[in-house]
Design a protein around this motif. Structure first.
Motif, PDB file in Angstrom:
ATOM      1  N   SER A  48      34.079  29.855  31.099  1.00 22.91           N
ATOM      2  CA  SER A  48      34.591  30.974  31.885  1.00 22.91           C
ATOM      3  C   SER A  48      36.114  30.881  31.877  1.00 22.91           C
ATOM      4  N   SER A  49      36.746  31.836  31.232  1.00 22.79           N
ATOM      5  CA  SER A  49      38.204  31.792  31.076  1.00 22.79           C
ATOM      6  C   SER A  49      38.938  32.100  32.375  1.00 22.79           C
ATOM      7  N   TYR A  50      38.261  32.714  33.300  1.00 22.78           N
ATOM      8  CA  TYR A  50      38.840  33.035  34.614  1.00 22.78           C
ATOM      9  C   TYR A  50      37.693  32.863  35.603  1.00 22.78           C
ATOM     10  N   PRO A  51      37.461  31.629  36.069  1.00 20.22           N
ATOM     11  CA  PRO A  51      36.228  31.312  36.777  1.00 20.22           C
ATOM     12  C   PRO A  51      36.146  31.841  38.208  1.00 20.22           C
ATOM     13  N   VAL A  52      36.115  33.149  38.286  1.00 25.77           N
ATOM     14  CA  VAL A  52      35.846  33.853  39.533  1.00 25.77           C
ATOM     15  C   VAL A  52      35.183  35.162  39.125  1.00 25.77           C
ATOM     16  N   CYS A  53      34.466  35.785  40.041  1.00 26.61           N
ATOM     17  CA  CYS A  53      33.479  36.803  39.685  1.00 26.61           C
ATOM     18  C   CYS A  53      34.012  37.965  38.859  1.00 26.61           C
ATOM     19  N   SER A  54      34.843  38.821  39.450  1.00 25.77           N
ATOM     20  CA  SER A  54      35.212  40.077  38.794  1.00 25.77           C
ATOM     21  C   SER A  54      35.945  39.885  37.466  1.00 25.77           C
ATOM     22  N   VAL A  71      41.269  44.140  35.493  1.00 25.45           N
ATOM     23  CA  VAL A  71      40.693  43.273  36.527  1.00 25.45           C
ATOM     24  C   VAL A  71      41.385  41.913  36.476  1.00 25.45           C
ATOM     25  N   THR A  72      42.519  41.835  37.134  1.00 25.49           N
ATOM     26  CA  THR A  72      43.312  40.611  37.155  1.00 25.49           C
ATOM     27  C   THR A  72      42.973  39.713  38.340  1.00 25.49           C
ATOM     28  N   TYR A 378      42.757  30.048  29.532  1.00 26.53           N
ATOM     29  CA  TYR A 378      42.485  30.060  30.978  1.00 26.53           C
ATOM     30  C   TYR A 378      43.475  31.003  31.646  1.00 26.53           C
ATOM     31  N   TYR A 379      42.966  31.815  32.588  1.00 25.28           N
ATOM     32  CA  TYR A 379      43.811  32.770  33.308  1.00 25.28           C
ATOM     33  C   TYR A 379      43.660  32.586  34.822  1.00 25.28           C
ATOM     34  N   ARG A 380      44.745  32.715  35.527  1.00 24.97           N
ATOM     35  CA  ARG A 380      44.707  32.999  36.959  1.00 24.97           C
ATOM     36  C   ARG A 380      45.975  33.745  37.319  1.00 24.97           C
ATOM     37  N   PHE A 381      45.810  34.934  37.879  1.00 19.24           N
ATOM     38  CA  PHE A 381      46.949  35.775  38.228  1.00 19.24           C
ATOM     39  C   PHE A 381      47.348  35.562  39.680  1.00 19.24           C
TER      40      PHE A 381
END
Length: 465
Positions: A48-54, A71-72, A378-381
């Motif tokens: 999961s490259s952005y491990p949160v739901c949306s 969807v950031t 991996y992403y987190r905004f």
């Protein structure tokens, strides 16, 4: 054999990779998923490259990066005010397959529709955090899914509600049944109907359990865990026992693992029904998740962090005679799912231009070797409550994570996932790590990502090489 293979995707929310007995170390009871693993292909590096739901779901459907699909962050009333939500008109694997004659369907949790004022009244309501999370999706914003039996984001597993077909916002269906069981009932009916019409079908079943509230699980699933000690439940050595987080994780784990047993039972029901209704060799079954869960590891409970407990997700594919059984060393990241699904059903040529992920279908079906050296971004905004912004790169053996702090600048973490699989001993930013950083920089620049850590990371690379 049909010229168009069917596909059924089951996504269980917050189901970490370790939570299948045949694949992990969690003390779970998963006989049906174990059987699926034995009969199918288990992907060892599903990420999961952005491990949160949306954000993961948006990438999963579109193959587009968060800044391009809109969807950031997780979608709720606060982020909707900032313009967060799946953008009108983006193509998904479902819209492509609908155009190619598939009967497409979506069942369960959606969590991609920005809430409007009326959703507070007709959906789940406003939560204690002051936000509205649940939302009705207008028929024109279902992104290729024709059959619709879904809701936005409502955490009521024992009393779920749904909007069905063309139902208006005020016409929701309330159900007195555990959500996972009800949704599998609907899925079985969908498949039977499509088979009766002799239509190829593409169905996504999005189960909310084992997501919290953890206690909302039928009591019979808890029996396996009532007499199990915390140290037998939490088996990963990066759980700091004796801390408040570890104690909370021990309490939660019993219900979390119980819900996993319940999800496993529903998977068994669905696969048995599929095998009796449609030809197994014509139908691809894919089981996965949107992200994992820390469950005490690294002193954390939930997700949206770059540790393996959150990033690694299950991916099991079964289609006898088409998907060779065994374990695959392939990597499939959030961005890769959409093109891979199209490739699996023979529709790779119809892939939309905006899908930037990689099609892994040839390696997963044995038509090609696994990718030589794949990497997942991996992403987190940044959000209103957390102004840090992260980017990273995970390969099969290493991980690099850069965190941009508006006041402190850039910090970098590096891990050797082979020598240190539990990420307890960070490594120095040496030439090997700098090589990962170069790959990350090239990828972000190619994607037009304006992460504020780009230039500081480039300076760090120059200082090392």
């Amino acid at each position: 054999m049909s010229s168009q293979r069917n596909i059924v995707v089951v996504m269980a929310d917050q189901f970490r990779a370790e939570a299948i007995a045949a694949l992990g170390t969690d003390p779970v009871v998963t006989p049906n998923l174990d059987r699926l693993v034995a009969e199918g292909c288990a992907v060892q590096h599903s990420v999961s490259s952005y491990p949160v739901c949306s954000p993961h779901r948006a990438m999963f459907l579109t193959g587009m990066t968060p800044s391009h699909n809109g969807v950031t962050l997780n979608v709720n009333s606060e982020t909707a005010a900032d313009g967060v939500g799946l953008r009108d008109g983006v193509e998904t694997w479902a819209s492509v397959l609908a155009d190619r004659g598939y009967r497409t369907g979506y069942i369960g949790k959606w969590h991609l529709e920005p809430p409007v004022a009326a959703d507070e009244l007709h959906g789940e309501g406003r939560r204690d955090d002051g936000k509205v999370w649940d939302a009705w999706s207008p028929p024109g914003r279902r992104f290729g899914f024709e059959f619709w039996h879904a809701y936005g984001a409502a955490d009521r597993h024992l009393a779920p509600h749904y909007w069905v077909g063309d139902a208006e916002r005020h016409e929701r269906l309330d159900v007195d049944r555990w959500s996972a069981a009800h949704e599998v009932d609907v899925a079985i009916d969908f498949v039977a109907d499509a088979a009766a019409r002799a239509e190829p079908f593409a169905l996504m079943v999005s189960l909310n359990p084992p997501h919290q509230p953890f206690e909302e699980v039928p009591a019979r699933y808890r029996r396996n865990f009532e007499q199990v000690s915390d140290d037998q439940l939490l088996t990963r050595p990066n759980v700091p026992f004796g801390t408040p987080v570890a104690r909370e994780a021990g309490r939660v784990a019993r219900d979390y693992f119980a819900a996993i047993t319940g999800v496993d039972e529903q998977i068994g029901r669905l696969v048995a029904a599929l095998d009796s209704i449609a030809s197994a060799s014509d139908t691809i079954v894919a089981f996965t998740s949107d992200h994992g869960m820390q469950l005490g590891s690294h002193g954390l409970m939930y997700k949206n962090v770059p540790y393996e407990e959150s990033m690694r997700i299950p991916l099991v594919l079964r289609c006898p005679g088409f998907v060779p059984p065994g374990r695959s060393e392939e990597m499939v990241s959030s961005l890769d799912f959409a093109p891979t699904i199209l490739g699996l059903v023979g529709s790779a040529s119809a892939r939309p231009e905006g899908m930037v992920g990689s099609d892994r279908s040839d390696s997963l079906t044995g038509r090609a070797p696994v990718s030589e050296d794949p990497a997942a971004v991996y992403y987190r905004f940044a959000s209103r409550s957390d102004t840090t912004e992260l980017r990273g790169l995970r390969t099969r053996s290493r991980k690099l994570i850069g965190t941009w702090h508006p006041e402190l600048g850039l910090t970098i973490e590096c891990f050797d996932l082979v020598a240190d699989p539990f990420e307890q001993d960070g490594e120095a930013f040496d030439p090997t790590a700098a090589g990962l950083a170069v790959r990350l920089l090239r990828r972000l620049e190619h994607d037009g990502d304006d992460w504020p850590g780009l230039e500081p990371l480039r300076e760090r690379v120059c200082a090392v090489v």
